[in-house]
Design an enzyme around this catalytic site. Structure first.
Site, PDB file in Angstrom:
ATOM      1  N   ASP A  10       0.728  -1.246   0.072  1.00 12.06           N
ATOM      2  CA  ASP A  10       0.028   0.066   0.033  1.00 12.06           C
ATOM      3  C   ASP A  10       0.833   1.231   0.074  1.00 12.06           C
ATOM      4  O   ASP A  10       1.619   1.587   1.021  1.00 12.06           O
ATOM      5  CB  ASP A  10      -0.943   0.104   1.308  1.00 12.06           C
ATOM      6  CG  ASP A  10      -1.829   1.334   1.391  1.00 12.06           C
ATOM      7  OD1 ASP A  10      -2.033   1.788   0.211  1.00 12.06           O
ATOM      8  OD2 ASP A  10      -2.235   1.699   2.277  1.00 12.06           O
ATOM      9  N   GLU A  70      -1.391  -1.632  -4.373  1.00 11.00           N
ATOM     10  CA  GLU A  70      -2.726  -0.763  -4.418  1.00 11.00           C
ATOM     11  C   GLU A  70      -2.498   0.625  -5.186  1.00 11.00           C
ATOM     12  O   GLU A  70      -1.605   1.054  -5.332  1.00 11.00           O
ATOM     13  CB  GLU A  70      -3.110  -0.192  -3.227  1.00 11.00           C
ATOM     14  CG  GLU A  70      -4.473   0.408  -3.072  1.00 11.00           C
ATOM     15  CD  GLU A  70      -4.874   0.734  -1.390  1.00 11.00           C
ATOM     16  OE1 GLU A  70      -5.352   1.866  -1.320  1.00 11.00           O
ATOM     17  OE2 GLU A  70      -5.030  -0.269  -0.639  1.00 11.00           O
ATOM     18  N   ASP A 143      -2.259   0.708   7.733  1.00  7.48           N
ATOM     19  CA  ASP A 143      -1.433   0.835   6.302  1.00  7.48           C
ATOM     20  C   ASP A 143      -1.060  -0.357   6.078  1.00  7.48           C
ATOM     21  O   ASP A 143      -0.933  -1.175   5.060  1.00  7.48           O
ATOM     22  CB  ASP A 143      -0.597   2.005   6.235  1.00  7.48           C
ATOM     23  CG  ASP A 143      -1.235   3.404   6.578  1.00  7.48           C
ATOM     24  OD1 ASP A 143      -1.633   3.809   5.523  1.00  7.48           O
ATOM     25  OD2 ASP A 143      -1.101   3.757   7.601  1.00  7.48           O
TER      26      ASP A 143
END
Length: 182
Positions: A10, A70, A143
């Site tokens: 991410d 992502e 996260d």
């Protein structure tokens, strides 16, 4: 029995979350979940360098067979979009430099794969991952679980056609993005 390792990322310029799973046959095994905290650095280029170096370090340590990342979603703030895109690009460049295939997933697709709801909260995604992978505790910042979610999403989408944008190396990236290069 075939084994493979998936690194999920991410990307972010404040915190880069990441998680690793090992796939044994049709089962997922949790390997690692962590984050790279970049809050103390004010220089954007230093942050990008650290994202690149940490991604290379993860690749060299775990030898992932694939990377799931992502994709930045389109927000109202163009500057933050640009910074996120750079963070993602640097992480992708690290993977491409080691010739690890990369697949991008939109946040909604990741949430959908994990929870069945494309609008799920970070907390709902984290709780579902905790249940799926038997995690004892969850990190303070989510996260890291978002990075892990990208890896799990990729596992669920493996073998399906048209999962997202995939690049097997620099050559494939250039062929698929001729207008963006040069």
């Amino acid at each position: 029995m075939q084994e493979r390792i998936i690194l999920g990322i991410d990307p972010g310029t404040t915190i880069m979350g990441f998680g690793l799973i090992k796939v044994v046959g049709k089962k997922m095994v949790f390997l690692q979940l962590n984050e790279l905290d970049l809050k103390k650095y004010s220089d954007h280029y230093i942050k990008l360098k650290l994202i690149f170096e940490r991604t290379i370090e993860l690749i060299d340590s775990y030898n992932p067979d694939e990377i799931a990342i992502e994709a930045p979603f389109f927000g109202k703030n163009v500057q933050s979009m640009l910074k996120l895109g750079r963070a993602q690009g640097v992480a992708m460049a690290a993977g491409l430099s080691r010739e690890v295939p990369i697949t991008e997933y939109l946040p909604k697709k990741i949430k959908m794969a994990i929870t069945g709801n494309g609008n799920a909260s970070k907390e709902q995604v984290a709780k579902m991952l905790q249940s799926l992978l038997g995690l004892k505790t969850l990190p303070k910042n989510l996260d890291a679980t978002d990075g892990l979610a990208a890896a799990v999403c990729h596992f669920y989408n493996s073998g399906r056609v048209n999962v997202g944008k995939s690049y097997s190396g620099w050559d494939a990236f250039v062929k698929q993005n001729p207008k963006k290069i040069g």
